[in-house]
Design a protein around this motif. Structure first.
Motif, PDB file in Angstrom:
ATOM      1  N   LEU A 274       0.828  -1.208   0.000  1.00 36.78           N
ATOM      2  CA  LEU A 274       0.000   0.000   0.000  1.00 36.78           C
ATOM      3  C   LEU A 274       0.862   1.257   0.000  1.00 36.78           C
ATOM      4  CD1 LEU A 274      -2.932  -0.816   2.439  1.00 36.78           C
ATOM      5  CD2 LEU A 274      -3.094  -0.365  -0.005  1.00 36.78           C
ATOM      6  N   LYS A 275       1.965   1.210   0.708  1.00 37.98           N
ATOM      7  CA  LYS A 275       2.829   2.390   0.780  1.00 37.98           C
ATOM      8  C   LYS A 275       3.635   2.607  -0.490  1.00 37.98           C
ATOM      9  CE  LYS A 275       3.077   2.769   5.733  1.00 37.98           C
ATOM     10  NZ  LYS A 275       3.930   2.845   6.906  1.00 37.98           N
TER      11      LYS A 275
ATOM     12  N   PHE B 107      -4.946  -6.516  -4.982  1.00 35.96           N
ATOM     13  CA  PHE B 107      -5.534  -7.854  -4.921  1.00 35.96           C
ATOM     14  C   PHE B 107      -5.811  -8.382  -6.329  1.00 35.96           C
ATOM     15  CE2 PHE B 107      -9.291 -10.608  -4.783  1.00 35.96           C
ATOM     16  CZ  PHE B 107      -8.821 -11.605  -3.947  1.00 35.96           C
ATOM     17  N   TRP B 108      -6.328  -7.526  -7.191  1.00 33.54           N
ATOM     18  CA  TRP B 108      -6.677  -7.926  -8.561  1.00 33.54           C
ATOM     19  C   TRP B 108      -5.433  -8.290  -9.357  1.00 33.54           C
ATOM     20  CZ3 TRP B 108      -6.585  -4.786 -13.299  1.00 33.54           C
ATOM     21  CH2 TRP B 108      -7.220  -5.423 -14.367  1.00 33.54           C
TER      22      TRP B 108
ATOM     23  N   ILE C 190      -7.209   4.167  -0.126  1.00 36.03           N
ATOM     24  CA  ILE C 190      -6.670   2.906   0.400  1.00 36.03           C
ATOM     25  C   ILE C 190      -7.468   1.727  -0.144  1.00 36.03           C
ATOM     26  CG2 ILE C 190      -6.390   1.526   2.498  1.00 36.03           C
ATOM     27  CD1 ILE C 190      -5.704   4.117   3.959  1.00 36.03           C
ATOM     28  N   CYS C 191      -8.782   1.839  -0.162  1.00 34.42           N
ATOM     29  CA  CYS C 191      -9.636   0.747  -0.660  1.00 34.42           C
ATOM     30  C   CYS C 191      -9.407   0.495  -2.149  1.00 34.42           C
ATOM     31  CB  CYS C 191     -11.097   1.050  -0.382  1.00 34.42           C
ATOM     32  SG  CYS C 191     -11.516   1.008   1.367  1.00 34.42           S
ATOM     33  N   ILE C 192      -9.265   1.561  -2.920  1.00 34.51           N
ATOM     34  CA  ILE C 192      -9.003   1.403  -4.352  1.00 34.51           C
ATOM     35  C   ILE C 192      -7.653   0.742  -4.571  1.00 34.51           C
ATOM     36  CG2 ILE C 192      -8.507   2.678  -6.485  1.00 34.51           C
ATOM     37  CD1 ILE C 192     -10.684   4.694  -5.538  1.00 34.51           C
ATOM     38  N   ALA C 193      -6.632   1.188  -3.840  1.00 37.47           N
ATOM     39  CA  ALA C 193      -5.302   0.597  -3.981  1.00 37.47           C
ATOM     40  C   ALA C 193      -5.303  -0.866  -3.566  1.00 37.47           C
ATOM     41  CB  ALA C 193      -4.291   1.386  -3.148  1.00 37.47           C
TER      42      ALA C 193
END
Length: 114
Positions: A81-82, A110-111, A102-105
């Motif tokens: 994430l960072k 994950f994808w 954060i949720c989009i990243a």
């Protein structure tokens, strides 16, 4: 996920998350979550606490070292994430916008790894 202020103690964040914890067998946490009240709250929910004891605890509480080694996956997730500059430097002023980034990243990470 819980977005808290930077100076918030781990205890306060844990207290806020107790009601939102899913049904699980064990909780992996670092030494910052070593508190008798937190261990008791987890035991009431039938969740095993895999948390190493703080160094200043008089009677250390044993933990499952093999299970605790899996905690690196959590740290790797924060590291990924960072890698996103927007999240690392926290460009967003509003907490809800920052949490959305954060949720989009996390979704994209994950994808990509599938």
């Amino acid at each position: 996920m819980l977005l808290s202020e930077g100076q918030m103690n781990d205890y306060k964040g844990a207290a806020l998350m107790l009601d939102a914890l899913p049904h699980t067998k064990a909780l992996l946490g670092d030494r910052g979550y070593d508190a008798d009240w937190f261990r008791k709250a987890l035991a009431e929910r039938n969740i095993a606490a895999c948390i190493p004891s703080k160094r200043n605890r008089k009677a250390p509480i044993p933990h499952d070292a093999v299970l605790y080694r899996q905690r690196h996956k959590i740290e790797n997730m924060f590291g990924r994430l960072k890698d996103w500059r927007r999240i690392h430097t926290r460009y967003d002023r509003c907490a809800h916008t920052f949490m959305s980034a954060i949720c989009i990243a996390a979704t994209i990470i994950f994808w990509i790894n599938q």
